[in-house]
Structure formats: C-alpha cells, structure tokens
Design a protein around this motif. Structure first.
Motif, mmCIF file in Angstrom:
data_model
loop_
_atom_site.group_PDB
_atom_site.id
_atom_site.type_symbol
_atom_site.label_atom_id
_atom_site.label_comp_id
_atom_site.label_asym_id
_atom_site.label_seq_id
_atom_site.Cartn_x
_atom_site.Cartn_y
_atom_site.Cartn_z
ATOM 1 N N UNK A 282 0.833 -1.206 0.000
ATOM 2 C CA UNK A 282 0.000 0.000 0.000
ATOM 3 C C UNK A 282 0.866 1.255 0.000
ATOM 4 N N UNK A 283 1.906 1.254 0.816
ATOM 5 C CA UNK A 283 2.790 2.411 0.921
ATOM 6 C C UNK A 283 3.506 2.696 -0.391
ATOM 7 N N UNK A 284 4.109 1.666 -0.978
ATOM 8 C CA UNK A 284 4.852 1.845 -2.222
ATOM 9 C C UNK A 284 3.975 2.297 -3.367
ATOM 10 N N UNK A 285 2.814 1.667 -3.510
ATOM 11 C CA UNK A 285 1.897 2.021 -4.595
ATOM 12 C C UNK A 285 1.379 3.443 -4.426
ATOM 13 N N UNK A 289 1.980 6.443 -7.094
ATOM 14 C CA UNK A 289 0.807 7.093 -7.669
ATOM 15 C C UNK A 289 0.867 8.609 -7.488
ATOM 16 N N UNK A 290 1.338 9.059 -6.330
ATOM 17 C CA UNK A 290 1.431 10.493 -6.083
ATOM 18 C C UNK A 290 2.450 11.177 -6.973
ATOM 19 N N UNK A 291 3.625 10.566 -7.101
ATOM 20 C CA UNK A 291 4.683 11.156 -7.934
ATOM 21 C C UNK A 291 4.253 11.196 -9.392
ATOM 22 N N UNK A 292 3.683 10.085 -9.875
ATOM 23 C CA UNK A 292 3.221 10.059 -11.267
ATOM 24 C C UNK A 292 2.026 10.992 -11.458
ATOM 25 N N UNK A 293 1.197 11.112 -10.413
ATOM 26 C CA UNK A 293 0.025 11.973 -10.509
ATOM 27 C C UNK A 293 0.382 13.427 -10.745
ATOM 28 N N UNK A 311 -1.827 13.569 0.148
ATOM 29 C CA UNK A 311 -2.523 12.286 0.288
ATOM 30 C C UNK A 311 -1.553 11.134 0.087
ATOM 31 N N UNK A 312 -0.736 11.230 -0.954
ATOM 32 C CA UNK A 312 0.216 10.170 -1.281
ATOM 33 C C UNK A 312 1.234 9.957 -0.159
ATOM 34 N N UNK A 373 13.938 9.897 -9.872
ATOM 35 C CA UNK A 373 14.799 9.333 -8.826
ATOM 36 C C UNK A 373 13.997 8.886 -7.611
ATOM 37 N N UNK A 374 12.933 9.621 -7.271
ATOM 38 C CA UNK A 374 12.145 9.284 -6.088
ATOM 39 C C UNK A 374 11.312 8.018 -6.268
ATOM 40 N N UNK A 375 11.186 7.542 -7.499
ATOM 41 C CA UNK A 375 10.482 6.274 -7.716
ATOM 42 C C UNK A 375 11.308 5.082 -7.253
#
Length: 394
Positions: A282-285, A289-293, A311-312, A373-375
């Motif tokens: 849950x944490x990783x996804x 999702x937040x970074x890509x969002x 939220x992310x 990089x944060x991914x």
C-alpha cells in the motif's frame, strides 16, 4: 544508585527518543537553504550528504562493542555533544570541505546515540517483556514532526544558523539531563569475561543475515529519500515556495507517528507478517501514484499538486511506519549477540547499502530528474513482502 521504576524509565526513554528526533531532523526541511549556501547541484549535494555514511559506518563497527564493554552513559553524553556541535557547523558552512568533515562527524554521533538508545530500549523490553521498540520509534518520529513544523514556520523568518544554534543548545542540555536521570538503569559494562565481546569479534563473528539486511534496506529507504529530497522536490521541481513546501514531509511524518504508536492495537487482530506485507505494498503504490500523478497533472495548479502529494505521502508514511523497527526487532530475536552488537552489525551492512542507494538516487536526479529518482525507493518498498518471512519466526 537506586534503580528507576519502569514507568519513570520508559517516560525518560520516550523523552530521549523525542529529543533525538528533534535534534537530527531539525535542519532537514531547510536543506534547500543549506544547498544554496554551498552553491551545489542536486548530485553534488546528495553525494555530500551520503558521505555522512562514513561516520555512521565507523560508529556501527565499534560502538556496539564499546557499549557492551564500558556501558552506555559516557558514549551517549559524547554523542549528544558531538551532534549539537556538528549541527551548528553544518547549517553555517559555505565550504564543501568543512561540510564534509562535519557531516561525517554528525553521522558518527548519530549512529553512536542510535545504538545506545535502541540498546536501552531492547534492554527495557527484555526486562519487562513489554514490546516498546516500535513505540519508542514513534516518539522519535514525533520529535521529527515538531522540528519539521518549526523549521517550515521559520523559513524566511529566522536565519538558519541562529535557529539551529538555539535548537542544538536546548536539545543538548535536555539530553544530558535525561541521560543523568537514566544513569541507574542504563546498560552497564559487562563484567562477565566469558561473555566479553571485543571489537575484533565484529570481524571474526560477523554474520550477514541476508533477509534482515535486505528487508531493512527496502523498508527504510523511502524514509531516507523523503528526508533528503522532499523539501527540495516540492520547492524546486513543483515550484511551491515558502513553508508550505514542507507539508507533504510533515504529513508523512505524522502518519509514521500514528502507525508506530498504534501498532500494538493492530497486532491484537493481525500477525506482524501479514501487516508488513500489506502495508509495504500500500505504501509503495501510494507513493508511486502520487509522484506520477503530479507529473501527469503538471505544476500549474499548485493547490492540486499539494493535495495529491499530501494524500500520497500520508498513506506512504502510514504503511511504512512500523517496518524498520519491526525488522530490527526480528533481527534481535534471530541473533545470539547482545542487542548493542546486533544493532551495530545490522547497521554496518545497512548503512553501506543505504550509502550506495542514496548516491544512486542523487545522481539519478542529476542525470534525469528528481521525480524519476524518487520512484527508486518506492519500488524497493514493493519488494518487502519477499523479506517478510523473517517475521514468521521472530
């Protein structure tokens, strides 16, 4: 000296963890100012920060054995003093060379203090049979949260050097007082020659627990990356100025506090293995999702960016909150060595791996973008279920 009661001892430990969080995280939200003072690129600044691992590694190699041999009190006092002095120099420095020297000293003092207080936590846990290590980590995160809020508020209001000097002095005085109060119950020098662990034993009996080391690295790397880069990412990549750029980091920390302080409630209905698997995914996804969002939506709508990241980061912090302390608890259970030595041995491997990954993140940010990089740490978090088998026998 008369021993403290368990309630008094645990309250003092909570306070010490809280101050430790305040002390070492007080300058993190103001990294953009530190980087600007040094006039460095993302890659250069990230590399300098990573070199603090040299100090971390040195302490991890020897301090566990020093605690076992000489006790914790003097080591904690020296570490507290060195943390305060190094923080002052780091936030004033305009010289990369001086910054390098003091980031190494800070790394050494942080690891030394970390070993001492966590050894004390395990010592209390072993004596009382109360599971407190994750709880104490929650108080550390509480300190980190308070200092993040203060740092965000003080941006553009109070000069960084003056702020850090005052905070370092207050924390040092309070820490030394608590250490003195805890003295009767602190880990003592081991007087039994048959169980005497020498520093050379670190190398002779060094055993790498691959599952523990791999699991710990993947569990905590997101927390390191957010500490290093969140404020810079929000300010420079997202274009959000002022104290508001610390909001996602603050919410991440709040969520970590909530998770760590309430883990015991979840354990009444779920196993730690089950929780670790679900929470890491849950944490990783959520973080990905937040970074890509925000990448997809763009940076023109600053409010939307902050909402998405908030939220992310909150969900990511909640999911990853208890993973690191729980892995360390499992490591202590699986090892025959004293807890101070376990922390040192696991830390040697972990800090070496963290050093490499922090460099990879820094130079990935330099070569591509900080967004990409944060991914990396988020993807690492998704691999935690593979390592979670350590909890089945913990």
């Amino acid at each position: 000296m008369k021993s403290l009661g368990t309630d008094r001892e645990i309250n003092l430990l909570k306070a010490l963890f809280f101050l430790f969080g305040i002390q070492i995280m007080s300058w993190v939200p103001r990294f953009p100012e530190v980087k600007a003072n040094l006039q460095l690129s993302n890659g250069q600044f990230g590399s300098l920060l990573s070199l603090g691992s040299i100090g971390n590694l040195t302490s991890l190699l020897i301090v566990g054995h020093l605690v076992h041999k000489f006790g914790a009190r003097q080591i904690m006092q020296i570490a507290a003093l060195t943390m305060a002095v190094s923080l002052s120099y780091l936030t004033h420095s305009t010289s990369s060379l001086l910054f390098l020297i003091f980031i190494i000293l800070q790394g050494a003092s942080i690891s030394a203090f970390h070993i001492c207080i966590n050894s004390q936590g395990f010592h209390f846990q072993d004596r009382t049979k109360r599971q407190v290590v994750t709880l104490l980590s929650g108080f550390w995160s509480s300190g980190a949260l308070i200092t993040s809020i203060l740092a965000g508020f003080m941006v553009d209001r109070v000069e960084l050097g003056n702020y850090s000097n005052f905070l370092a002095a207050i924390c040092l005085i309070a820490m030394l007082y608590i250490i003195n109060e805890l003295a009767p119950n602190l880990v003592k020098a081991n007087a039994n020659p048959d169980s005497d662990h020498r520093i050379s034993d670190m190398f002779k009996g060094f055993k790498i627990d691959g599952l523990v080391s791999g699991g710990l690295l993947c569990a905590i790397m997101l927390e390191f990356a957010i500490g290093d880069w969140a404020a810079i990412f929000v300010k420079e990549d997202m274009g959000i100025k002022g104290g508001i750029n610390t909001l996602p980091y603050i919410l991440f920390t709040v969520a970590m506090i909530i998770g760590r302080l309430n883990l015991h409630n979840l354990l009444e209905h779920h196993t730690i293995h089950e929780l670790a698997v679900k929470a890491s995914l849950i944490s990783g996804i959520s973080f990905i999702a937040g970074i890509l969002g925000v990448t997809i939506t763009g940076t023109s709508n600053k409010t939307l960016v902050i909402v998405i990241l908030s939220i992310s980061f909150t969900i990511a912090g909640l999911g990853s909150s208890f993973l690191g302390p729980s892995v360390m608890n499992a490591a202590n259970t699986r090892s025959k060595f004293p807890s101070s030595v376990v922390i040192g041995q696991i830390g040697v491997i972990n800090i070496s791996l963290v050093f490499v990954v922090r460099w990879v993140i820094a130079w990935t940010a330099q070569a591509t973008s900080l967004t990409f990089a944060l991914l990396i740490p988020a993807v690492m978090l998704l691999t935690v279920p593979y390592f979670a088998r350590i909890f089945k026998n913990a």
